[in-house]
Design a protein around this motif. Structure first.
Motif, mmCIF file in Angstrom:
data_model
loop_
_atom_site.group_PDB
_atom_site.id
_atom_site.type_symbol
_atom_site.label_atom_id
_atom_site.label_comp_id
_atom_site.label_asym_id
_atom_site.label_seq_id
_atom_site.Cartn_x
_atom_site.Cartn_y
_atom_site.Cartn_z
ATOM 1 N N ARG A 274 45.288 38.238 34.734
ATOM 2 C CA ARG A 274 43.929 37.022 34.494
ATOM 3 C C ARG A 274 44.443 36.146 33.337
ATOM 4 O O ARG A 274 44.748 36.395 32.402
ATOM 5 N N ALA A 275 44.182 34.739 33.607
ATOM 6 C CA ALA A 275 44.743 33.678 33.029
ATOM 7 C C ALA A 275 43.712 32.988 32.674
ATOM 8 O O ALA A 275 43.726 31.778 32.322
ATOM 9 N N GLY A 276 42.398 33.546 32.445
ATOM 10 C CA GLY A 276 41.479 32.681 31.845
ATOM 11 C C GLY A 276 40.622 32.003 32.918
ATOM 12 O O GLY A 276 39.586 31.359 33.088
ATOM 13 N N ARG A 277 41.061 32.034 34.161
ATOM 14 C CA ARG A 277 40.360 31.346 35.428
ATOM 15 C C ARG A 277 40.284 32.418 36.354
ATOM 16 O O ARG A 277 40.942 33.588 36.248
ATOM 17 N N ALA A 278 39.264 32.342 37.111
ATOM 18 C CA ALA A 278 38.847 33.282 38.207
ATOM 19 C C ALA A 278 39.948 33.409 39.275
ATOM 20 O O ALA A 278 40.384 32.368 39.851
ATOM 21 N N ASN A 279 40.532 34.323 39.650
ATOM 22 C CA ASN A 279 41.461 34.889 40.611
ATOM 23 C C ASN A 279 41.102 35.967 41.296
ATOM 24 O O ASN A 279 41.321 37.177 40.623
ATOM 25 N N PRO A 280 41.053 36.050 42.505
ATOM 26 C CA PRO A 280 40.504 37.167 43.305
ATOM 27 C C PRO A 280 41.430 38.199 43.404
ATOM 28 O O PRO A 280 41.269 39.396 43.487
ATOM 29 N N HIS A 281 43.094 37.857 43.007
ATOM 30 C CA HIS A 281 43.849 38.900 43.072
ATOM 31 C C HIS A 281 43.768 39.668 41.951
ATOM 32 O O HIS A 281 44.366 40.991 42.010
ATOM 33 N N VAL A 282 43.047 39.280 40.889
ATOM 34 C CA VAL A 282 42.878 40.532 39.665
ATOM 35 C C VAL A 282 42.340 42.167 40.060
ATOM 36 O O VAL A 282 42.245 43.009 39.746
ATOM 37 N N LEU A 283 41.524 41.741 41.527
ATOM 38 C CA LEU A 283 40.545 42.937 41.907
ATOM 39 C C LEU A 283 41.736 43.609 43.063
ATOM 40 O O LEU A 283 41.054 44.574 43.554
ATOM 41 N N ASP A 284 42.804 43.144 43.330
ATOM 42 C CA ASP A 284 44.037 43.819 44.292
ATOM 43 C C ASP A 284 43.680 45.303 44.020
ATOM 44 O O ASP A 284 44.060 46.049 45.013
ATOM 45 N N LYS A 285 43.844 45.831 42.690
ATOM 46 C CA LYS A 285 44.292 47.101 42.639
ATOM 47 C C LYS A 285 42.946 47.952 42.752
ATOM 48 O O LYS A 285 43.087 49.261 42.751
ATOM 49 N N ILE A 286 41.843 47.357 42.802
ATOM 50 C CA ILE A 286 40.687 48.421 42.850
ATOM 51 C C ILE A 286 40.254 48.852 44.011
ATOM 52 O O ILE A 286 40.225 48.037 45.237
ATOM 53 N N LYS A 287 40.176 50.132 44.418
ATOM 54 C CA LYS A 287 39.599 50.792 45.608
ATOM 55 C C LYS A 287 38.438 51.426 45.235
ATOM 56 O O LYS A 287 37.976 51.907 44.430
ATOM 57 N N ILE A 288 37.303 51.124 46.470
ATOM 58 C CA ILE A 288 36.005 51.637 46.644
ATOM 59 C C ILE A 288 36.055 52.758 47.639
ATOM 60 O O ILE A 288 36.562 52.788 48.682
ATOM 61 N N ASP A 289 35.339 53.786 47.075
ATOM 62 C CA ASP A 289 35.149 55.167 47.967
ATOM 63 C C ASP A 289 34.212 54.611 49.058
ATOM 64 O O ASP A 289 32.857 54.481 48.934
ATOM 65 N N TYR A 290 34.584 54.433 50.152
ATOM 66 C CA TYR A 290 33.716 53.799 51.321
ATOM 67 C C TYR A 290 33.647 55.102 52.387
ATOM 68 O O TYR A 290 34.832 55.120 53.266
ATOM 69 N N TYR A 291 32.412 55.645 52.396
ATOM 70 C CA TYR A 291 32.424 56.835 53.255
ATOM 71 C C TYR A 291 33.894 57.750 53.121
ATOM 72 O O TYR A 291 34.214 58.222 54.251
ATOM 73 N N GLY A 292 33.891 58.186 51.954
ATOM 74 C CA GLY A 292 35.135 59.197 51.719
ATOM 75 C C GLY A 292 36.396 58.391 51.825
ATOM 76 O O GLY A 292 37.398 59.343 51.573
ATOM 77 N N THR A 293 36.690 57.435 52.206
ATOM 78 C CA THR A 293 38.034 56.723 52.095
ATOM 79 C C THR A 293 38.161 55.526 50.733
ATOM 80 O O THR A 293 37.289 54.586 50.817
ATOM 81 N N PRO A 294 39.365 55.739 50.301
ATOM 82 C CA PRO A 294 39.363 54.768 49.093
ATOM 83 C C PRO A 294 39.746 53.416 49.983
ATOM 84 O O PRO A 294 40.812 53.381 50.691
ATOM 85 N N THR A 295 39.121 52.555 49.848
ATOM 86 C CA THR A 295 39.404 51.432 50.614
ATOM 87 C C THR A 295 39.502 50.038 49.515
ATOM 88 O O THR A 295 38.625 49.882 48.584
ATOM 89 N N PRO A 296 40.379 49.282 49.670
ATOM 90 C CA PRO A 296 40.487 48.131 49.008
ATOM 91 C C PRO A 296 39.113 47.183 48.864
ATOM 92 O O PRO A 296 38.674 46.867 49.917
ATOM 93 N N LEU A 297 38.794 46.532 47.584
ATOM 94 C CA LEU A 297 37.630 45.892 47.553
ATOM 95 C C LEU A 297 37.525 44.731 48.510
ATOM 96 O O LEU A 297 36.475 44.279 48.891
ATOM 97 N N GLN A 298 38.488 43.907 48.565
ATOM 98 C CA GLN A 298 38.577 42.825 49.787
ATOM 99 C C GLN A 298 38.012 43.200 51.050
ATOM 100 O O GLN A 298 37.745 42.438 51.710
ATOM 101 N N GLN A 299 38.139 44.631 51.534
ATOM 102 C CA GLN A 299 37.843 45.158 52.951
ATOM 103 C C GLN A 299 36.180 45.487 53.026
ATOM 104 O O GLN A 299 35.717 45.769 53.952
ATOM 105 N N VAL A 300 35.606 45.221 51.824
ATOM 106 C CA VAL A 300 34.137 45.721 51.812
ATOM 107 C C VAL A 300 32.969 44.713 51.319
ATOM 108 O O VAL A 300 31.868 44.938 51.355
ATOM 109 N N GLY A 301 33.710 43.652 51.353
ATOM 110 C CA GLY A 301 32.853 42.471 50.976
ATOM 111 C C GLY A 301 33.668 41.219 50.784
ATOM 112 O O GLY A 301 34.792 40.993 50.863
ATOM 113 N N ASN A 302 32.886 39.847 50.775
ATOM 114 C CA ASN A 302 33.549 38.813 50.536
ATOM 115 C C ASN A 302 33.543 38.431 49.146
ATOM 116 O O ASN A 302 32.852 38.786 48.197
ATOM 117 N N ILE A 303 34.898 37.781 48.749
ATOM 118 C CA ILE A 303 35.011 37.658 47.503
ATOM 119 C C ILE A 303 35.087 36.132 47.199
ATOM 120 O O ILE A 303 35.768 35.618 47.937
#
Length: 181
Positions: A24-53
């Motif tokens: 992160r370089a001081g600007r909002a960049n959606p790619h900083v969230l690439d490594k975050i996984k959400i427990d979505y009904y028991g499956t680790p799912t990338p954040l980009q696949q559970v909502g709009n960024i």
């Protein structure tokens, strides 16, 4: 024969680009969230696949999950991640406000960028060594002539130089992005 080594060099460059995107370089960049996984009904799912960024302002990211029940989970995962930004949840959207970077922090990030670039260059040089070793082995086994060996080694060196330049250019671009206030 050289094609597979060129592909490996390209993969090294692609990997470096992905790493640069997550800085992160001081600007909002959606790619900083690439490594975050959400427990979505028991499956680790990338954040980009559970909502709009979205990026409504240069220093704000908004995450709007498709299911509001995921808000708490997303907020918790962001807090536990290493991105260093505290999320604010208003019941519909999670906002991430990127703080201005201090001069010292910018310099540390540039050092990190250079370190990653150097690692990519080492990887590319190792691929060159592997390619040259394979060519020498082929020559020793009489699969290619001495002239072919020299020609192929020259091609390997040209490819190496090309990918090293790509890495240098990417490093320079990212460093400028970080140092721009």
């Amino acid at each position: 024969m050289i094609k597979k080594y060129t592909e490996k060099m390209q993969k090294s460059v692609d990997s470096l680009e992905r790493e640069y995107n997550s800085i992160r370089a001081g600007r909002a960049n959606p790619h900083v969230l690439d490594k975050i996984k959400i427990d979505y009904y028991g499956t680790p799912t990338p954040l980009q696949q559970v909502g709009n960024i979205t990026v409504p302002e240069p220093r704000i990211l908004c995450i709007q999950p498709w299911e509001t029940s995921l808000l708490k989970t997303i907020e918790k995962e962001i807090q536990q991640s290493d991105i260093g930004i505290h999320p604010s949840n208003d019941g519909k959207v999670i906002r991430l406000v990127f703080p201005e970077l201090t001069e010292e922090h910018r310099k540390d990030l540039v050092k990190d960028v250079k370190k990653k670039a150097e690692a990519a260059k080492v990887a590319i040089r190792n691929i060159r060594r592997d390619a040259n070793d394979a060519l020498k082995k082929a020559n020793k086994n009489s699969e290619i002539t001495e002239d072919e060996l020299k020609t192929q080694q020259s091609k390997v060196q040209k490819e190496t130089d090309k990918y090293i330049k790509i890495v240098d250019d990417a490093m320079e671009k990212k460093s400028q992005e970080i140092l721009t206030v």
